[in-house]
Design a protein around this motif. Sequence first.
Motif, PDB file in Angstrom:
ATOM      1  N   GLN A 152      52.606 -38.456  74.065  1.00  0.00           N
ATOM      2  CA  GLN A 152      52.122 -39.404  74.295  1.00  0.00           C
ATOM      3  C   GLN A 152      51.764 -39.454  75.607  1.00  0.00           C
ATOM      4  O   GLN A 152      50.682 -40.228  76.190  1.00  0.00           O
ATOM      5  CB  GLN A 152      53.136 -40.921  74.178  1.00  0.00           C
ATOM      6  CG  GLN A 152      52.949 -41.311  72.611  1.00  0.00           C
ATOM      7  CD  GLN A 152      54.369 -42.598  72.312  1.00  0.00           C
ATOM      8  OE1 GLN A 152      55.057 -42.679  73.218  1.00  0.00           O
ATOM      9  NE2 GLN A 152      54.219 -42.951  71.182  1.00  0.00           N
ATOM     10  N   GLU A 153      52.645 -38.993  76.622  1.00  0.00           N
ATOM     11  CA  GLU A 153      52.231 -38.572  77.941  1.00  0.00           C
ATOM     12  C   GLU A 153      50.882 -37.719  78.119  1.00  0.00           C
ATOM     13  O   GLU A 153      50.334 -38.012  78.716  1.00  0.00           O
ATOM     14  CB  GLU A 153      53.222 -38.002  78.643  1.00  0.00           C
ATOM     15  CG  GLU A 153      54.624 -38.837  78.839  1.00  0.00           C
ATOM     16  CD  GLU A 153      55.746 -38.312  79.349  1.00  0.00           C
ATOM     17  OE1 GLU A 153      55.690 -37.170  79.675  1.00  0.00           O
ATOM     18  OE2 GLU A 153      56.880 -38.719  79.737  1.00  0.00           O
ATOM     19  N   VAL A 154      51.047 -36.783  77.479  1.00  0.00           N
ATOM     20  CA  VAL A 154      49.651 -35.805  77.457  1.00  0.00           C
ATOM     21  C   VAL A 154      48.637 -36.520  76.772  1.00  0.00           C
ATOM     22  O   VAL A 154      47.376 -36.391  77.561  1.00  0.00           O
ATOM     23  CB  VAL A 154      50.220 -34.594  76.349  1.00  0.00           C
ATOM     24  CG1 VAL A 154      48.752 -33.749  76.239  1.00  0.00           C
ATOM     25  CG2 VAL A 154      51.293 -33.583  76.997  1.00  0.00           C
ATOM     26  N   ALA A 161      47.994 -19.803  71.918  1.00  0.00           N
ATOM     27  CA  ALA A 161      49.229 -19.871  70.702  1.00  0.00           C
ATOM     28  C   ALA A 161      50.350 -20.058  71.151  1.00  0.00           C
ATOM     29  O   ALA A 161      51.105 -21.326  70.448  1.00  0.00           O
ATOM     30  CB  ALA A 161      49.081 -18.461  70.042  1.00  0.00           C
ATOM     31  N   ALA A 162      50.784 -19.889  72.401  1.00  0.00           N
ATOM     32  CA  ALA A 162      52.157 -20.313  72.859  1.00  0.00           C
ATOM     33  C   ALA A 162      51.907 -21.808  73.247  1.00  0.00           C
ATOM     34  O   ALA A 162      53.118 -22.477  72.907  1.00  0.00           O
ATOM     35  CB  ALA A 162      52.402 -19.418  74.096  1.00  0.00           C
ATOM     36  N   ALA A 163      51.066 -22.063  73.827  1.00  0.00           N
ATOM     37  CA  ALA A 163      50.773 -23.358  74.431  1.00  0.00           C
ATOM     38  C   ALA A 163      50.884 -24.517  72.819  1.00  0.00           C
ATOM     39  O   ALA A 163      51.545 -25.486  73.010  1.00  0.00           O
ATOM     40  CB  ALA A 163      49.524 -23.843  75.017  1.00  0.00           C
ATOM     41  N   ALA A 164      50.079 -24.127  71.934  1.00  0.00           N
ATOM     42  CA  ALA A 164      50.130 -24.596  70.736  1.00  0.00           C
ATOM     43  C   ALA A 164      51.607 -24.995  70.264  1.00  0.00           C
ATOM     44  O   ALA A 164      51.903 -25.971  69.608  1.00  0.00           O
ATOM     45  CB  ALA A 164      49.065 -23.899  69.666  1.00  0.00           C
ATOM     46  N   LEU A 165      52.132 -23.713  70.063  1.00  0.00           N
ATOM     47  CA  LEU A 165      53.585 -23.757  69.640  1.00  0.00           C
ATOM     48  C   LEU A 165      54.303 -24.866  70.546  1.00  0.00           C
ATOM     49  O   LEU A 165      55.369 -25.601  69.921  1.00  0.00           O
ATOM     50  CB  LEU A 165      54.298 -22.931  69.579  1.00  0.00           C
ATOM     51  CG  LEU A 165      53.938 -21.760  68.431  1.00  0.00           C
ATOM     52  CD1 LEU A 165      54.417 -20.399  68.574  1.00  0.00           C
ATOM     53  CD2 LEU A 165      54.238 -21.957  66.998  1.00  0.00           C
ATOM     54  N   ILE A 166      54.385 -24.800  71.828  1.00  0.00           N
ATOM     55  CA  ILE A 166      55.146 -25.678  72.848  1.00  0.00           C
ATOM     56  C   ILE A 166      54.729 -27.108  72.441  1.00  0.00           C
ATOM     57  O   ILE A 166      55.597 -27.967  71.990  1.00  0.00           O
ATOM     58  CB  ILE A 166      54.837 -25.314  74.145  1.00  0.00           C
ATOM     59  CG1 ILE A 166      55.303 -24.003  74.508  1.00  0.00           C
ATOM     60  CG2 ILE A 166      55.355 -26.503  74.928  1.00  0.00           C
ATOM     61  CD1 ILE A 166      55.249 -23.616  75.815  1.00  0.00           C
ATOM     62  N   TYR A 167      53.624 -27.599  72.174  1.00  0.00           N
ATOM     63  CA  TYR A 167      52.860 -28.558  71.867  1.00  0.00           C
ATOM     64  C   TYR A 167      53.405 -29.132  70.653  1.00  0.00           C
ATOM     65  O   TYR A 167      53.655 -30.327  70.446  1.00  0.00           O
ATOM     66  CB  TYR A 167      51.681 -28.884  72.211  1.00  0.00           C
ATOM     67  CG  TYR A 167      51.007 -30.343  71.833  1.00  0.00           C
ATOM     68  CD1 TYR A 167      51.014 -31.248  72.865  1.00  0.00           C
ATOM     69  CD2 TYR A 167      50.426 -30.534  70.663  1.00  0.00           C
ATOM     70  CE1 TYR A 167      50.508 -32.515  72.616  1.00  0.00           C
ATOM     71  CE2 TYR A 167      50.025 -31.881  70.240  1.00  0.00           C
ATOM     72  CZ  TYR A 167      50.103 -32.917  71.540  1.00  0.00           C
ATOM     73  OH  TYR A 167      49.601 -34.045  71.176  1.00  0.00           O
ATOM     74  N   GLN A 168      53.321 -28.300  69.428  1.00  0.00           N
ATOM     75  CA  GLN A 168      53.870 -28.524  68.288  1.00  0.00           C
ATOM     76  C   GLN A 168      55.296 -29.230  68.238  1.00  0.00           C
ATOM     77  O   GLN A 168      55.511 -29.988  67.577  1.00  0.00           O
ATOM     78  CB  GLN A 168      53.659 -27.493  67.359  1.00  0.00           C
ATOM     79  CG  GLN A 168      52.618 -27.758  66.300  1.00  0.00           C
ATOM     80  CD  GLN A 168      52.715 -26.361  65.294  1.00  0.00           C
ATOM     81  OE1 GLN A 168      53.026 -25.333  65.649  1.00  0.00           O
ATOM     82  NE2 GLN A 168      51.884 -26.620  64.070  1.00  0.00           N
TER      83      GLN A 168
END
Length: 55
Positions: free
Chosen positions: A25-27, A10-17
């Motif tokens: 684009q890099e990811v 969930a934390a990773a999703a929020l950071i990506y969002q």
Amino acid sequence: MSAGALPQRAAAALIYQHSDVERQQEVASGLGQLVRAARQKGKEKPSGADLVQGV
């Protein structure tokens, strides 16, 4: 885990969002490279069907 802590996904999703377009684009580019490499590796190794058929 503390009461306010988010699960890692969930934390990773929020950071990506909330990342900027350039970072997204890099990811995406990095993921694309991983997929292309995996596909290429799969082409180099014969499949089970190829082995049975003697291809």
